[in-house]
Write an enzyme that holds these catalytic residues in place. Structure first.
Site, short mmCIF file in Angstrom:
data_model
loop_
_atom_site.label_atom_id
_atom_site.label_comp_id
_atom_site.label_asym_id
_atom_site.label_seq_id
_atom_site.Cartn_x
_atom_site.Cartn_y
_atom_site.Cartn_z
N CYS A 71 0.82 -1.20 0.03
CA CYS A 71 0.06 0.09 0.06
C CYS A 71 0.87 1.17 -0.03
CB CYS A 71 -1.00 -0.06 1.29
SG CYS A 71 -1.72 1.58 1.64
N GLY A 72 0.70 2.16 -0.99
CA GLY A 72 1.59 3.30 -1.11
C GLY A 72 1.10 4.30 -0.03
N HIS A 73 0.00 4.37 0.43
CA HIS A 73 -0.57 5.28 1.36
C HIS A 73 0.09 4.96 2.83
CE1 HIS A 73 -2.77 7.14 -1.60
NE2 HIS A 73 -3.70 6.31 -1.54
N CYS A 74 -0.10 3.49 3.05
CA CYS A 74 0.78 3.07 4.21
C CYS A 74 2.21 3.25 4.29
CB CYS A 74 0.68 1.52 4.26
SG CYS A 74 -1.10 0.91 4.21
#
Length: 521
Positions: A71-74
């Site tokens: 996950c990029g946002h993570c």
């Protein structure tokens, strides 16, 4: 003996059994096993199905992030999350931060109904069944402050004038609740709001001398600020009490400057303002004549507070994306634009008029009164728009192509900066190549950031719509997997997937999002 063993024999048998297990009656007790330690990474507890319960027993408050390794946002949140953990540890705070790999701990994701990443849940006093959804900021200071306001009082109790004045002087925006009875439920409402309004400092009091100092005779929430009019009062309704929603909106509106300057720091607050109408003045602040317009713009703002948000956009300060969104060029400034954030309809004043307090006021009233028609953006039609397998659409040729009754038209509405659009670009090109010799099928794309359609407002990217041949202007939205095979099945089956094909939800990137988007499972 009626079949019963003598008491002495029974005791001997019990003792013999204990010795057989290596335990002597009256001897030392077995040492209990040591309690398992929860592993940590960078000061963050790493939880599993086995250790979550242990962590909840050991820590009074626990903020848990459910993440996915891909996950990029993570990944963007990770350094801020670690900083927040370090800040709380330095303060010896009782709150701990933790994380769970949702892709590995599927039982936990199911238990807590986690459907997107990252998801953060706040656990208090070991309560596993009703965690609070975390909706606070995604940077370290905000995360730490959100937790502080749940660990201790969210507002300072004020006892005298000196304490009140010190609090007011400490920040640009300070909110004080004046309550004659601190046991009243209105106080609980006030403190609950203070937990989440992290950009403001809160205090409360019941001291008569403070009521007198600030000229109050009834329960009132007062917002003190070091700009504009300096103070705004919200009297508590004597019959209905303090309404959380009304107070929240009041504080949000009055904590903002009458005129906001658009930049990376202010834009999140502008988009979160819940004021649907925005009036933008585009200027180049390096030019003195443009600077002179700011006074008249500000003069017009007060009557529209809460109804229209006044925003200054400096075209010399890396705001090209805002110009593009409104279809403007830097040489066209100074100029005004009005937008309704809910409908995304844009309005422009009549060309040639000066920007004065009177003209700004008249323009606002005209738009709000429905006397100005919105305008739609459209690029110029490229001369080779239909020469490639993927046809190029703009606002000016959209109706002609999309509603051609002899064609089945599949259109991708995209944004040039959208990562999801870029990821599917190759599949879309392959689809167009595959069907380029089918005269009744058109594969097309439209840049929805530069071309607007009155009948089809686009709020997420990419959006895929299918316009089948025939009368009736029928439109079908595609929401399944974005690959060549599934696209082809959709086209071959007349704009729907075969019955055996499951529909798979795919993520969108929303324009003008005021909060960081999440990634779906």
């Amino acid at each position: 003996m009626d079949g019963q063993l003598p008491l002495v024999l029974l005791l001997l048998l019990v003792a013999s059994g204990l010795r057989g297990q290596g335990l002597e009656p009256g001897g030392p007790e077995e040492e209990p096993p040591e309690e398992e330690e929860v592993p940590e990474e960078d000061g963050i507890l790493v939880l599993s199905q086995r250790t979550l319960g242990l962590a909840l027993r050991k820590h009074r408050t626990l903020l848990v992030q459910f993440y996915a390794p891909w996950c990029g946002h993570c990944k963007a949140l990770a350094p801020e999350y670690s900083k927040a953990a370090a800040m709380l540890a330095a303060e010896s705070a009782k709150a701990r931060l933790a994380k769970v790999d949702g892709t590995a701990e599927t039982e936990l994701t199911q238990e807590f109904a986690v459907t997107e990443y990252p998801t953060l849940r706040f656990f208090r006093d070991g309560n596993r069944t009703h965690p609070e959804e975390y909706t606070g900021p995604r940077e370290a200071d905000g995360i730490a402050e959100w937790l502080r306001r749940r660990l201790g009082p969210s507002a300072t109790r004020l006892e005298d004038e000196e304490g009140a004045q010190t609090l007011i002087d400490s920040r640009d925006v300070v909110v004080i609740g004046f309550f004659q009875d601190l046991q009243d439920e209105d106080v609980a409402t006030f403190l609950a709001l203070a937990q989440d309004a992290l950009d403001m400092t809160f205090g409360f009091t019941d001291q008569p001398e403070l009521f007198q100092k600030f000229s109050l005779t009834k329960d009132t929430v007062v917002l003190f600020k070091k700009f504009d009019e300096g103070r705004a009062d919200f009297p508590v309704d004597e019959e209905l009490g303090l309404d959380l929603g009304d107070l929240s909106r009041f504080l949000l509106v009055h904590s903002m400057r009458l005129v906001m300057e658009f930049n990376s720091q202010t834009s999140p607050k502008i988009f979160a303002a819940r004021i649907l109408n925005h009036l933008l003045l585009f200027v180049n602040q390096t030019l003195a004549p443009h600077q002179e317009l700011l006074a008249g713009f500000a003069e017009a703002a007060p009557p529209f507070r809460g109804q229209v948000l006044f925003v200054v956009v400096d075209v010399g300060a890396n705001n090209d994306h805002v110009l593009q969104y409104f279809g403007l060029k830097a040489e066209e400034v100074p100029t005004l634009r009005f937008i309704n954030m809910e409908t995304t309809k844009k309005y422009a004043p009549a060309a040639g008029g000066p920007v004065t307090a009177a003209s700004v006021t008249a323009f606002c009233h005209a738009v709000l009164g429905g006397q100005v028609k919105p305008y739609l953006l459209s690029q110029e039609l490229p001369p080779d728009w239909d020469q490639r397998p993927v046809k190029t659409l703009v606002g000016k040729n959209f109706e002609q192509v999309a509603f051609d009754e002899t064609k089945n038209v599949f259109i991708k509405f995209y944004a040039p900066w959208c990562s999801h659009c870029k990821e599917m670009a190759a599949a879309w090109e392959a689809l167009a190549e595959k069907y380029k010799d089918h005269e009744d099928i058109v594969i097309a794309e439209l840049d929805a950031t530069a071309n607007e359609l009155e009948a089809f407002p686009v709020h997420g990217f990419p959006t895929l719509k299918y316009f089948p041949a025939g009368p009736g202007r029928k439109v079908i939205e595609y929401k399944s997997t974005r690959d060549l095979e599934t696209f082809s099945k959709f086209l071959e089956n007349g704009g729907q997937l075969p019955a055996e094909e499951p529909t798979v939800s795919v993520p969108e990137t929303a324009p003008n999002a005021s909060t960081e988007p999440k990634e779906e499972l």
